[in-house]
Design an enzyme around this catalytic site. Structure first.
Site, PDB file in Angstrom:
ATOM      1  N   GLU B  60       0.799  -1.219   0.000  1.00  0.00           N
ATOM      2  CA  GLU B  60       0.000   0.000   0.000  1.00  0.00           C
ATOM      3  C   GLU B  60       0.837   1.276   0.000  1.00  0.00           C
ATOM      4  OE1 GLU B  60      -0.689  -2.653   1.887  1.00  0.00           O
ATOM      5  OE2 GLU B  60      -2.692  -3.294   1.277  1.00  0.00           O
ATOM      6  N   HIS B 129     -11.228  -4.347   9.872  1.00  0.00           N
ATOM      7  CA  HIS B 129     -11.885  -4.240   8.563  1.00  0.00           C
ATOM      8  C   HIS B 129     -13.244  -3.551   8.678  1.00  0.00           C
ATOM      9  CE1 HIS B 129      -8.833  -7.033   7.129  1.00  0.00           C
ATOM     10  NE2 HIS B 129      -9.317  -6.978   5.908  1.00  0.00           N
TER      11      HIS B 129
HETATM   12  C1  LIG Z   1      -2.441  -4.492   4.437  1.00  0.00           C
HETATM   13  C2  LIG Z   1      -3.458  -5.357   3.793  1.00  0.00           C
HETATM   14  N1  LIG Z   1      -3.643  -5.251   2.457  1.00  0.00           N
HETATM   15  C3  LIG Z   1      -4.562  -6.024   1.849  1.00  0.00           C
HETATM   16  C4  LIG Z   1      -5.322  -6.914   2.555  1.00  0.00           C
HETATM   17  C5  LIG Z   1      -6.373  -7.767   1.869  1.00  0.00           C
HETATM   18  N2  LIG Z   1      -5.898  -9.148   1.793  1.00  0.00           N
HETATM   19  C6  LIG Z   1      -6.239 -10.050   2.726  1.00  0.00           C
HETATM   20  S1  LIG Z   1      -5.482 -11.512   2.495  1.00  0.00           S
HETATM   21  C7  LIG Z   1      -4.694 -10.966   1.123  1.00  0.00           C
HETATM   22  C8  LIG Z   1      -3.783 -11.893   0.373  1.00  0.00           C
HETATM   23  C9  LIG Z   1      -2.678 -12.381   1.213  1.00  0.00           C
HETATM   24  O1  LIG Z   1      -1.891 -13.253   0.490  1.00  0.00           O
HETATM   25  P1  LIG Z   1      -0.782 -14.110   1.210  1.00  0.00           P
HETATM   26  O2  LIG Z   1       0.028 -13.236   2.097  1.00  0.00           O
HETATM   27  O3  LIG Z   1      -0.071 -14.867   0.168  1.00  0.00           O
HETATM   28  O4  LIG Z   1      -1.600 -15.081   2.166  1.00  0.00           O
HETATM   29  P2  LIG Z   1      -2.628 -16.237   1.762  1.00  0.00           P
HETATM   30  O5  LIG Z   1      -3.981 -15.627   1.739  1.00  0.00           O
HETATM   31  O6  LIG Z   1      -2.228 -16.783   0.459  1.00  0.00           O
HETATM   32  O7  LIG Z   1      -2.512 -17.236   2.862  1.00  0.00           O
HETATM   33  C10 LIG Z   1      -5.031  -9.635   0.864  1.00  0.00           C
HETATM   34  C11 LIG Z   1      -4.540  -8.853  -0.276  1.00  0.00           C
HETATM   35  C12 LIG Z   1      -5.121  -6.959   3.949  1.00  0.00           C
HETATM   36  N3  LIG Z   1      -5.870  -7.748   4.733  1.00  0.00           N
HETATM   37  N4  LIG Z   1      -4.188  -6.200   4.531  1.00  0.00           N
END
Ligand SMILES: Cc1ncc(C[n+]2csc(CCOP(=O)(O)OP(=O)(O)O)c2C)c(N)n1
Ligand SMILES: [Mg+2]
Lengths: 312, 336
Positions: B60, B129
């Site tokens: 971000e 959230h």
């Molecule tokens: C700072 C932030 N940006 C965006 C999100 C939205 N979001 C939640 S999970 C996710 C993907 C995370 O991917 P990863 O770290 O690979 O974990 P996975 O879900 O694959 O276990 C996103 C973009 C968030 N919760 N927090």
């Protein structure tokens, strides 16, 4: 380890069912498919060792020793939940087992984990902290700031990157330039890539790294190659636009961590198929009982709403 | 008039502006094929391609910073911040960089950027959230803040925001994405700083923003059945704020409640209430009341979460007491 992996899978099957039958408020992210990562790592830790978890955190929580009843109560927002219903799925924390909490901010726990390792060093404790995070979280700048300090100060921490190939609806290759382990190596942190579907491999590597952390040789970095079976969250059902059904089937059929470990246990004569089946049935019954209990359990009293804003 | 959802309205506004002005581009997480988790941007990448609908890693501060630099050099970025709660990650780029550049450069540089994000609780999404953080942004000089309360406002305000030469933050109400409202086929813009009188009344003014406009309208219905005539006003933008319209209404009704989903303390409700106090004091028959989200992190449990946000019944109850001349001062005014 088999038991713990089955407990996670069973917990998630029940959580998914609660969502699908509209009995659970909000959304949740399933850990199914990644069990060997949480279990292989947490089995190498002591109760006093710390972990920080993620939005996909049920697996870490179970693996670090949490009980079904308090977990389901939390998922349903009940008073007897680990966080008195205030946290829910994305914020489960289990202080009694050293789980400092799941986190709904991607990468949000990296500072916390490094801080826990800082405490251990400051106070001369032999605790080790494991920081769980996804491949997507490697895009957060905070990770680089804290890895730098952890390396400078030799903190007893293991950064455990669960690379499940996706961050939300995007393939890892599209969001991560260069190699994941190379990021840690740039700070002089020893980094390993390991098959995250092989609980024995994960466990033996973690045991070595934990031991070395306790001797002051940390930090370390692990990249665990794994896969999530479900959507990004339980509501992510039509997902063919970003990954194919064949790919999902291949992981489920050929790389399942539980099946793989069961094969090892039976072929080595450590357990019989009947014993494993009995264990599964017992865990299933446990989970069913915990879900039933949680469904009937009390919501927190209205007076709790402004309780715990400040510590006494 | 045709009815479309707030999602479609935002989507149309962006598509129209991107056709009109090739310097407009969208940047954020899962904005392209996925069209965001709320599916607001579906179809845009097909029309405008991945060079103008840009998927980013989960970085971000990084993509916000890139947007600031792009805006300073001739582009018009529309930044997609998936949840309003993630504002805390980008505060430096937004508040120290984007907000101050025009001023610090003596008017020579500008940052024509739109930050699209959202607000609102009661989705059982827990404390990280569910926040409504627009007051934090409104506090920083140099940033404009728009709070659409329906699909109609969402489209008109978005188009104005894209054409504005300043950083503008638009907060959409997450609960409203699938809600429909009348939106004209023809092009229209809604100017900033012009409040909308949603309902006329004579006994009390309910000033409400974003998600709280519907709450105020429902409260006005309840009150009407009891013979109390409530006026409902939606400021639509809080920076700039249409102070004149609010004062005019309060001079007519002599009472006001300000309702906003941000935390009550140090928030939007406090700001508006004190302006009314300063500028309409001698026309008031009762203290101006504030109703915001309770001053607690938003709890997950439905049993607790629903207590934290103002409700139509709570607003009506407070309005009733104000009109009856009962003092409510000193009590914690909340969802009741
Ligand atoms: C700072 C932030 N940006 C965006 C999100 C939205 N979001 C939640 S999970 C996710 C993907 C995370 O991917 P990863 O770290 O690979 O974990 P996975 O879900 O694959 O276990 C996103 C973009 C968030 N919760 N927090
Ligand atoms: Mg991932």
């Amino acid at each position: 380890m088999y038991r713990q992996m089955v407990r996670i899978r069973t917990f998630e099957d029940n959580a998914n069912q609660l969502y699908l039958s509209a009995k659970m408020p909000g959304l949740t992210h399933m850990y199914s498919g990644e069990e060997a990562v949480a279990v292989g790592i947490c089995e190498a830790l002591k109760v006093t060792d710390k972990i920080t978890s993620t939005h996909r955190g049920h697996g870490h929580c179970v693996a670090k020793g949490a009980e079904f009843k308090e977990m389901f109560c939390e998922l349903l927002g009940k008073e007897e939940g680990y966080c008195r219903g205030k946290g829910g799925s994305m914020h489960i924390a289990d202080q009694s087992n050293g789980n400092l909490g799941a986190n709904a901010i991607v990468g949000g726990s990296m500072g916390i984990a490094t801080g826990a390792a800082f405490t251990a060093k400051l106070l001369g404790r032999d605790d080790v902290t494991v920081c769980f995070f996804g491949d997507g979280a490697t895009a957060q700048g905070l990770m680089y700031e804290v890895m730098n300090m952890a390396a400078l100060w030799n903190l007893p921490i293991i950064y455990a990157c669960e690379n499940n190939g996706y961050s939300e609806y995007t393939k890892t290759a599209e969001i991560a330039a260069g190699s994941i382990t190379g990021r840690a190596e740039a700070f002089g942190i020893e980094a390993h890539t390991v098959d995250g579907q092989d609980v024995l491999a994960v466990n033996s590597l973690t045991e070595q790294l934990v031991e070395r952390c306790r001797k002051g040789e940390g930090p370390f970095f692990m990249e665990l190659m794994t896969y999530r079976y479900h959507g990004h969250h339980v509501g992510d059902i039509n997902r063919e636009y970003y990954r194919s059904k064949d790919e999902e089937k291949d992981w489920r059929d050929n790389k399942d961590p539980i099946t793989k470990f069961a094969r090892h246990l039976t072929s080595e004569g450590i357990a019989t198929e009947e014993e494993l089946k009995a264990m599964q049935a017992e865990i299933k019954a446990d989970a069913t009982a915990a879900v039933e209990y949680a469904l009937k359990a009390k919501y927190p009293d209205a007076s709790e709403v402004d309780m715990h804003v400040y510590a006494a | 008039m045709r009815e479309i959802t707030l999602s479609q309205a935002v989507n149309e506004a962006l598509a129209e502006e991107m056709r009109r002005d090739e310097t407009v581009f969208i940047i954020g997480e899962d904005v392209a094929e996925a069209g965001t988790p709320f599916k607001v941007l579906s179809g845009l990448v097909e029309e405008f391609g991945t060079s103008r609908v840009v998927d980013t890693p989960i970085s971000e501060p990084g993509f916000m910073g890139i947007a600031v630099g792009a805006a300073m050099t001739g582009s018009r970025p529309v930044v997609d911040l998936m949840f309003g709660d993630f504002l805390f990650l980008i505060m430096d780029q937004l508040c120290n960089q984007a907000a101050k550049t025009h001023y610090m450069s003596g008017g020579k540089l500008s940052v024509p950027l739109v930050l699209r994000t959202n607000l609102g609780a009661t989705r059982r999404s827990a404390a990280q959230h569910s926040q409504s953080l627009h007051a934090l942004v409104a506090h920083i000089p140099g940033l404009k803040v728009a709070l659409p309360s329906s699909a109609y406002e969402a489209k008109g305000l978005m188009k104005t925001a894209i054409r504005d030469n300043n950083p503008v933050v638009i907060f959409e109400d997450k609960l409203m994405y699938q809600e429909k409202a009348g939106v004209p086929e023809e092009e229209y813009l809604i100017p900033f700083g012009v409040a909308n009188v949603k309902r006329e009344g004579t006994d009390i003014t309910l000033i409400a923003t974003s998600s709280m406009v519907q709450v105020a309208e429902k409260a006005a219905e309840i009150l009407a059945a009891e013979g109390i005539s409530a006026e409902v006003i939606d400021p639509r933008t809080i920076v700039p704020l249409d102070e004149a319209a609010l004062i005019k209404s309060v001079k007519k009704t002599s009472r006001a409640i300000v309702i906003d989903e941000g935390h009550q303390s140090y928030g939007v409700t406090s700001e508006i209430a004190s302006r009314l106090n300063e500028k309409a004091f001698y026309h008031l028959d009762a203290p101006v009341l504030r109703m915001g989200a309770m001053d607690v992190p938003i709890p997950f449990s439905p049993a607790l979460e629903d207590l934290t946000v103002p409700t139509p019944e709570g607003v009506a109850a407070n309005a009733r007491r104000l009109v009856a001349g009962e003092m409510i001062a000193g009590e914690m005014i909340n969802a009741a």
